[in-house]
Design a protein around this motif. Structure first.
Motif, PDB file in Angstrom:
ATOM      1  N   ASP A   6      16.753 -88.584  57.377  1.00 24.74           N
ATOM      2  CA  ASP A   6      15.780 -87.542  57.055  1.00 24.74           C
ATOM      3  C   ASP A   6      14.643 -87.601  58.073  1.00 24.74           C
ATOM      4  O   ASP A   6      13.609 -88.227  57.822  1.00 24.74           O
ATOM      5  N   ASN A  28      13.011 -80.872  57.904  1.00 18.60           N
ATOM      6  CA  ASN A  28      12.277 -79.818  57.187  1.00 18.60           C
ATOM      7  C   ASN A  28      11.105 -79.418  58.066  1.00 18.60           C
ATOM      8  O   ASN A  28      10.817 -80.094  59.070  1.00 18.60           O
ATOM      9  N   PHE A 133      14.942 -83.435  44.862  1.00 15.14           N
ATOM     10  CA  PHE A 133      13.947 -84.283  45.527  1.00 15.14           C
ATOM     11  C   PHE A 133      13.549 -85.422  44.586  1.00 15.14           C
ATOM     12  O   PHE A 133      12.660 -85.263  43.734  1.00 15.14           O
ATOM     13  N   SER A 168      14.299 -86.805  49.434  1.00 15.39           N
ATOM     14  CA  SER A 168      13.023 -87.430  49.084  1.00 15.39           C
ATOM     15  C   SER A 168      13.260 -88.854  48.567  1.00 15.39           C
ATOM     16  O   SER A 168      12.717 -89.261  47.551  1.00 15.39           O
ATOM     17  N   THR A 187      19.893 -88.726  51.718  1.00 19.30           N
ATOM     18  CA  THR A 187      19.214 -88.583  53.005  1.00 19.30           C
ATOM     19  C   THR A 187      17.938 -89.406  52.984  1.00 19.30           C
ATOM     20  O   THR A 187      17.122 -89.277  52.068  1.00 19.30           O
TER      21      THR A 187
HETATM   22  C1  E4P Z   1      15.154 -83.556  52.620  1.00 21.48           C
HETATM   23  O1  E4P Z   1      15.929 -82.666  52.790  1.00 21.48           O
HETATM   24  C2  E4P Z   1      13.717 -83.353  52.396  1.00 21.48           C
HETATM   25  O2  E4P Z   1      13.226 -82.591  53.432  1.00 21.48           O
HETATM   26  C3  E4P Z   1      12.991 -84.656  52.329  1.00 21.48           C
HETATM   27  O3  E4P Z   1      13.855 -85.648  51.817  1.00 21.48           O
HETATM   28  C4  E4P Z   1      11.684 -84.607  51.621  1.00 21.48           C
HETATM   29  O4  E4P Z   1      11.183 -85.924  51.500  1.00 21.48           O
HETATM   30  P1  E4P Z   1       9.654 -86.238  51.081  1.00 21.48           P
HETATM   31  O5  E4P Z   1       9.478 -85.899  49.648  1.00 21.48           O
HETATM   32  O6  E4P Z   1       9.514 -87.711  51.332  1.00 21.48           O
HETATM   33  O7  E4P Z   1       8.799 -85.401  51.977  1.00 21.48           O
END
Ligand code: E4P
Length: 215
Positions: A6, A28, A133, A168, A187
């Motif tokens: 990620d 992202n 998430f 996440s 991820t």
């Molecule tokens: C994955 O696709 C997301 O973009 C990502 O895992 C978000 O992670 P975060 O909540 O740590 O920003």
């Protein structure tokens, strides 16, 4: 369970790839901005660079919020490389766009999913992946892993083909729990993958083996 990284950082991707366990990458808009990648031309070039590093699914997120804008961006992203999976937010317009892209044979990742109802919509629209998430739910005192488990169970019960991509992810325990509840993909940031390698008994056991071999 597949392992995606990620990040949008090319050095981190190169590092994780060297371990031989990397199946894909998710990005992202925040991760792209963190790397200083701004503007359409630079963003597309960066996605292509990631595709050239990793032979696996690469999630690239649309920025438009309307149906037509999402489709236009999705087509541009999908034309970049066959490994691109177009990441679309779980809104009404997003679900409509996923439905259309599925009919066109374009892979999608329905992102920003926080409920079983949203996961149902993503699967019914034919998303390739759904991204609950985990960490962000835990942050507000909900149980992210329970959501992953519910989605896995319901998709199995109803025979949906959408893969559950746990996102996440914040620590190694998240990864292990995703494995236990049957997520198809986790991820993770590079630091989380690296944490999985470490165990104090491995270190002390190895130190003793080496010491004994020198006696
Ligand atoms: C994955 O696709 C997301 O973009 C990502 O895992 C978000 O992670 P975060 O909540 O740590 O920003």
């Amino acid at each position: 369970m597949k392992f995606f990284l990620d990040t949008a950082n090319l050095q981190e991707i190169t590092e994780a790839r060297s371990y031989g366990i990397l199946d894909g990458v998710t990005t992202n808009p925040s991760l792209m901005a963190k790397e200083g990648i701004r503007g359409k031309k630079a963003i597309l070039a960066h996605y292509l660079a990631i595709c050239n590093l990793v032979d696996g699914d690469i999630s690239a997120e649309v920025l438009a919020l309307d149906y037509k804008g999402m489709l236009d961006e999705a087509h541009e992203l999908a034309d970049l490389h066959s490994n691109i999976v177009v990441k679309i937010p779980c809104t009404m317009e997003g679900i409509q766009a996923i439905n259309t892209l599925t009919q066109e044979g374009i892979s999608t990742n329905c992102t920003l999913v926080f409920s079983l109802g949203q996961a149902l919509l993503a699967a019914k629209a034919g998303a390739t992946y759904v991204s609950p998430f985990v960490g962000r739910l835990d942050d507000i005192c909900e149980d992210g892993i329970s959501l992953v488990a519910s989605i896995v169970e319901c998709y199995d019960t109803y025979g949906f083909n959408t893969e559950v991509l746990a996102a996440s992810i914040r620590h190694p325990q998240h990864v292990v729990r995703c494995l236990e509840v049957g997520a198809d993909v986790a991820t993770c940031p590079l630091s989380v993958i690296q944490s999985l390698f470490r165990h104090p008994l491995t270190d002390s056991g190895l130190a003793k083996f080496i010491a004994d071999s020198l006696k």
